[in-house]
Scaffold this active site. Structure first.
Site, PDB file in Angstrom:
ATOM      1  N   LEU A  86       3.149 -58.030 169.590  1.00 47.68           N
ATOM      2  CA  LEU A  86       4.079 -59.002 169.040  1.00 47.68           C
ATOM      3  C   LEU A  86       5.118 -58.264 168.186  1.00 47.68           C
ATOM      4  O   LEU A  86       4.778 -57.321 167.473  1.00 47.68           O
ATOM      5  CB  LEU A  86       3.284 -59.983 168.173  1.00 47.68           C
ATOM      6  CG  LEU A  86       3.904 -61.330 167.880  1.00 47.68           C
ATOM      7  CD1 LEU A  86       4.144 -62.117 169.163  1.00 47.68           C
ATOM      8  CD2 LEU A  86       2.966 -62.129 166.965  1.00 47.68           C
ATOM      9  N   ILE A  87       6.362 -58.716 168.270  1.00 46.67           N
ATOM     10  CA  ILE A  87       7.440 -58.030 167.527  1.00 46.67           C
ATOM     11  C   ILE A  87       7.471 -58.552 166.086  1.00 46.67           C
ATOM     12  O   ILE A  87       7.528 -59.763 165.860  1.00 46.67           O
ATOM     13  CB  ILE A  87       8.791 -58.273 168.232  1.00 46.67           C
ATOM     14  CG1 ILE A  87       8.753 -57.710 169.655  1.00 46.67           C
ATOM     15  CG2 ILE A  87       9.944 -57.667 167.452  1.00 46.67           C
ATOM     16  CD1 ILE A  87       8.462 -56.229 169.764  1.00 46.67           C
ATOM     17  N   HIS A 103       8.930 -60.896 181.588  1.00 44.81           N
ATOM     18  CA  HIS A 103       7.581 -61.454 181.758  1.00 44.81           C
ATOM     19  C   HIS A 103       7.355 -61.725 183.238  1.00 44.81           C
ATOM     20  O   HIS A 103       8.232 -62.279 183.905  1.00 44.81           O
ATOM     21  CB  HIS A 103       7.437 -62.737 180.942  1.00 44.81           C
ATOM     22  CG  HIS A 103       6.045 -63.266 180.948  1.00 44.81           C
ATOM     23  ND1 HIS A 103       5.047 -62.723 180.176  1.00 44.81           N
ATOM     24  CD2 HIS A 103       5.466 -64.246 181.675  1.00 44.81           C
ATOM     25  CE1 HIS A 103       3.910 -63.362 180.412  1.00 44.81           C
ATOM     26  NE2 HIS A 103       4.144 -64.285 181.322  1.00 44.81           N
TER      27      HIS A 103
HETATM   28  C1  GAR Z   1       5.647 -55.766 184.171  1.00 47.09           C
HETATM   29  O1  GAR Z   1       5.253 -56.480 185.307  1.00 47.09           O
HETATM   30  C2  GAR Z   1       6.073 -56.711 183.078  1.00 47.09           C
HETATM   31  O2  GAR Z   1       6.684 -57.884 183.570  1.00 47.09           O
HETATM   32  C3  GAR Z   1       4.760 -57.026 182.436  1.00 47.09           C
HETATM   33  O3  GAR Z   1       4.069 -55.817 182.403  1.00 47.09           O
HETATM   34  C4  GAR Z   1       4.459 -55.037 183.533  1.00 47.09           C
HETATM   35  C5  GAR Z   1       4.814 -53.658 183.051  1.00 47.09           C
HETATM   36  O4  GAR Z   1       4.974 -52.777 184.139  1.00 47.09           O
HETATM   37  N1  GAR Z   1       4.937 -57.549 181.103  1.00 47.09           N
HETATM   38  C6  GAR Z   1       4.105 -58.430 180.562  1.00 47.09           C
HETATM   39  O5  GAR Z   1       3.118 -58.846 181.137  1.00 47.09           O
HETATM   40  C7  GAR Z   1       4.486 -58.881 179.164  1.00 47.09           C
HETATM   41  N2  GAR Z   1       3.715 -60.018 178.760  1.00 47.09           N
HETATM   42  P1  GAR Z   1       5.605 -51.329 183.904  1.00 47.09           P
HETATM   43  O6  GAR Z   1       4.923 -50.706 182.696  1.00 47.09           O
HETATM   44  O7  GAR Z   1       5.285 -50.597 185.174  1.00 47.09           O
HETATM   45  O8  GAR Z   1       7.096 -51.505 183.693  1.00 47.09           O
END
Ligand code: GAR
Length: 188
Positions: A86-87, A103
Site C-alpha cells: 500500500l502506498i 491491475h
Molecule cells: C501484473 O500482471 C500486474 O497487473 C499485477 O502483477 C503483475 C506483475 O507482473 N499487479 C497486481 O496484481 C497488483 N494488485 P510483472 O512483475 O511481470 O510486471
C-alpha cells in the site's frame, strides 16, 4: 525530459516493456526502479537495463524522507508495475495524481487487499467469468480504488485455466501500459 520511477515486487515484465518502449524516446527516462523484494527478478532486469535500483524496506518506505528522495530525482510519474505494498500517505501527498497502478482485472471486480497476480486469475476462473481485463488507475490510500484511467477487456472461454487467463492479461498489459503512460506524460 519526463522521468519515471517504476515500483516493482516481482517478475518485472511490465518494467521491461516500459523501459524498452521508451528507450528510443529521448524525452522519457526510467530514472529509477524501486523494489521492496530482494528476490524479485525485476531487480535483475533493472540492472540489465542499466536503471538505478533503489531497495526499500517498510521503514524507509513509510518515512517522509523517501518522498523527498524521489522529489530530488525530479520524478514526473510513479508507475506501480506489480508492486504489492500500500502506498503511504506522504507519497500520495507528494505526488498528487502522479502515481498510477496496473491491475490484472476489470476493477472494481477482483480488487483490494490479497487480489494480486495469480490470485486474481484464480478467482476470475472460479467465478466462471466470460471476460477479464486490465485496469490502469490513479493510486490513493486504499488498494485498487483510485479513479480509473483506462481499461481493456479480453474474452475468456470455459476452458481457460488461471494460467491461460494470465497469458491473455499479459498480452493486454504489454500492449497498453506504455501507451497509457505516454498519453499521461504528454497529453496534459
Ligand atoms: C501484473 O500482471 C500486474 O497487473 C499485477 O502483477 C503483475 C506483475 O507482473 N499487479 C497486481 O496484481 C497488483 N494488485 P510483472 O512483475 O511481470 O510486471
Amino acid at each position: 525530459m519526463k522521468r519515471l520511477a517504476v515500483f516493482v515486487s516481482g517478475g518485472g515484465t511490465n518494467l521491461q516493456r516500459i523501459a524498452e518502449y521508451f528507450a528510443p524516446n529521448p524525452e522519457v527516462e526510467v530514472a529509477c526502479v524501486v523494489s521492496n523484494n530482494k528476490d524479485a527478478y525485476a531487480n535483475q532486469r533493472a540492472k540489465n537495463l542499466g536503471i538505478p535500483l533503489i531497495m526499500i524496506d517498510r521503514q524507509r518506505f513509510n518515512d517522509k524522507e523517501f518522498s523527498d528522495e524521489l522529489k530530488s530525482l525530479n520524478i514526473d510519474l510513479i508507475v506501480l508495475a506489480g508492486f504489492l505494498w500500500l502506498i503511504p500517505q506522504h507519497l500520495i501527498e507528494a505526488f498528487p495524481n502522479k502515481i498510477i497502478n496496473i491491475h490484472p482485472a476489470l476493477l472494481p471486480k477482483y480488487g483490494g487487499k490479497g487480489f494480486y497476480g495469480h490470485h486474481v486469475h484464480e478467482a476470475v476462473v472460479a467465478a466462471h467469468e466470460k471476460e477479464s481485463g486490465i485496469t490502469i488507475h490513479y493510486v490513493n490510500e486504499h488498494y485498487d480504488s483510485g479513479n480509473i484511467i483506462f481499461q481493456a477487456k479480453v474474452a475468456l472461454s470455459e476452458k481457460d485455466t488461471p494460467d491461460d487467463v494470465a497469458a491473455k492479461i499479459h498480452i493486454l498489459e504489454q500492449e497498453n501500459f506504455p501507451l497509457v503512460i505516454e498519453k499521461l506524460l504528454f497529453d496534459k
